[in-house]
Design a protein around this motif. Sequence first.
Motif, PDB file in Angstrom:
ATOM      1  N   ARG A 278       1.187  -1.181   0.243  1.00 36.22           N
ATOM      2  CA  ARG A 278      -0.101   0.179  -0.282  1.00 36.22           C
ATOM      3  C   ARG A 278       0.856   0.996  -0.057  1.00 36.22           C
ATOM      4  O   ARG A 278       0.843   2.480  -0.534  1.00 36.22           O
ATOM      5  N   VAL A 279       2.317   1.126   0.140  1.00 39.21           N
ATOM      6  CA  VAL A 279       2.709   2.772   0.865  1.00 39.21           C
ATOM      7  C   VAL A 279       4.609   1.848   0.125  1.00 39.21           C
ATOM      8  O   VAL A 279       4.616   0.290   1.304  1.00 39.21           O
ATOM      9  N   PHE A 296       1.971   2.804  -6.067  1.00 36.66           N
ATOM     10  CA  PHE A 296       1.291   3.056  -5.245  1.00 36.66           C
ATOM     11  C   PHE A 296       2.093   3.970  -4.416  1.00 36.66           C
ATOM     12  O   PHE A 296       3.047   4.422  -4.759  1.00 36.66           O
ATOM     13  N   ALA A 313       1.264   8.386   5.715  1.00 37.95           N
ATOM     14  CA  ALA A 313       1.255   7.696   4.857  1.00 37.95           C
ATOM     15  C   ALA A 313       0.715   5.797   5.505  1.00 37.95           C
ATOM     16  O   ALA A 313      -0.546   5.910   4.685  1.00 37.95           O
ATOM     17  N   ASP A 316      -3.072   6.932   6.567  1.00 35.33           N
ATOM     18  CA  ASP A 316      -3.896   7.318   5.790  1.00 35.33           C
ATOM     19  C   ASP A 316      -4.082   6.159   4.902  1.00 35.33           C
ATOM     20  O   ASP A 316      -4.705   6.728   4.479  1.00 35.33           O
ATOM     21  N   ASN A 317      -3.278   5.091   4.350  1.00 32.11           N
ATOM     22  CA  ASN A 317      -3.530   3.998   3.383  1.00 32.11           C
ATOM     23  C   ASN A 317      -3.910   3.208   4.545  1.00 32.11           C
ATOM     24  O   ASN A 317      -4.276   1.837   3.092  1.00 32.11           O
TER      25      ASN A 317
END
Length: 327
Positions: A278-279, A296, A313, A316-317
Motif C-alpha cells: 500500500r505504501v 502506490f 502515509a 492514511d493508507n
Amino acid sequence: MSLAFIFGTNLLNYDPRGVMEFHAANPAMQQVYDKVSTWTGLDLDLLLRRREDDHDDIEARSRHGSVALAAAMVGIHDVLATQGIHPAAVGGLSLGSMVSSALAGALPRERLFDLLMRMDHVGPRDPDGPAEGVAVAFLPVDQDEALLVEPKRDGVWLAGDFGTHPTGTFRILLLSGYREALERLAAETAASGGLGQVQVQEANTVAVHTPLRQAVADSIAAIAGGAGLGAPVLPLCSSLEPRTLTSAAEVADMFGRNAVETIRIDDMSAEMRRHKTRVGLVLGPSLPRGWIGFPFPVVHVESPADLPEVMAAIFDNGVVLPQRRVS
C-alpha cells in the motif's frame, strides 16, 4: 495492506546532510555505523560524508561510496524499526538489491559489508581503450528505446529503466556505454526534436549495468559463494525481472547478473504490488524525489524531518505493520 522498503543505488548525487542528522539523533543509527566501521576499517567521517574526492583510485572511491550508502540505508532501516515500522516486502536497485537482500535475511549484515569491500566495483579497464560514460534519457512515452541502444546503436546499452515520470508524459532511462557513442546520441536526439533528450553525465565514467562490467560480475560470483547466503525470510523483489526471490541460489544469481544487466524499477514495484503493498518507503538519499512513478504512494526517508510523513502515509493508507523485523 502492507509496507515495502525500497533501496536505491549510488549512481545519483549523494547528499549526506539528512544521514548526518539521523546519525546525530539516533543511537540505533550510531550502532550501525560503529559496526560498519569495525567491519570495514573505514572511519566514521568517510562513512557519513563519502569523501570521494580524497582518493585518486576510482575503484576505491566506488567501493567506499557504496559502503557509505549501504550503511545509511541499513541505519535508517534500524531507526524505523525502533518506531515499530517494519517492511512486509523489500527490493532494491543495483547496490540496493544487495542491501535489501541482507535486510530480507538472505545474508548476515557483516557478510554484506565484507562483500562490498572485497568485490570489484569497477573492474579492470584498458587505460588506452575508449572512455566510458553514463547518460540519462528522457523519452516520449510512445518512443521505443530499442532505437537508442544495442544492437541498433553500437556502444550504448540500456542500463536502467526507471519507468514513466509521475506526470505520465515521458519515460526516464539510464544509458551506459562508451562516452563517444553517448555524446553522439545526445547530439542526434537534440537535433531530431522527436527522440526525446539524452544528457551525458560528466561525473560518471564507468559503464554500469553493461557487458563491459563482466569482470565485476565474475568477482561477485567468486565471493558470493562464501558469503553465507540463505533463503530470504521476507519477500525479496527483484529489479531484473518481475520475480520474488525465494532461495539462496536465486539471490546469488541476482548478485552476479546485477552488474551486467538492465535494472527495471517497474518490475520491482509491480512485484511489490503483487505482495499487496500500500505504501513504499525509499530509504536514504538513493533515488531522486519526484522522478519515478510507483503504483502506490511512496515516501522518501532521507532525514528525521521525513518521519512525520511516513507515519501519516501509513495511517492514511491503512497499512498493517508486521510485528517484528528480520535483521
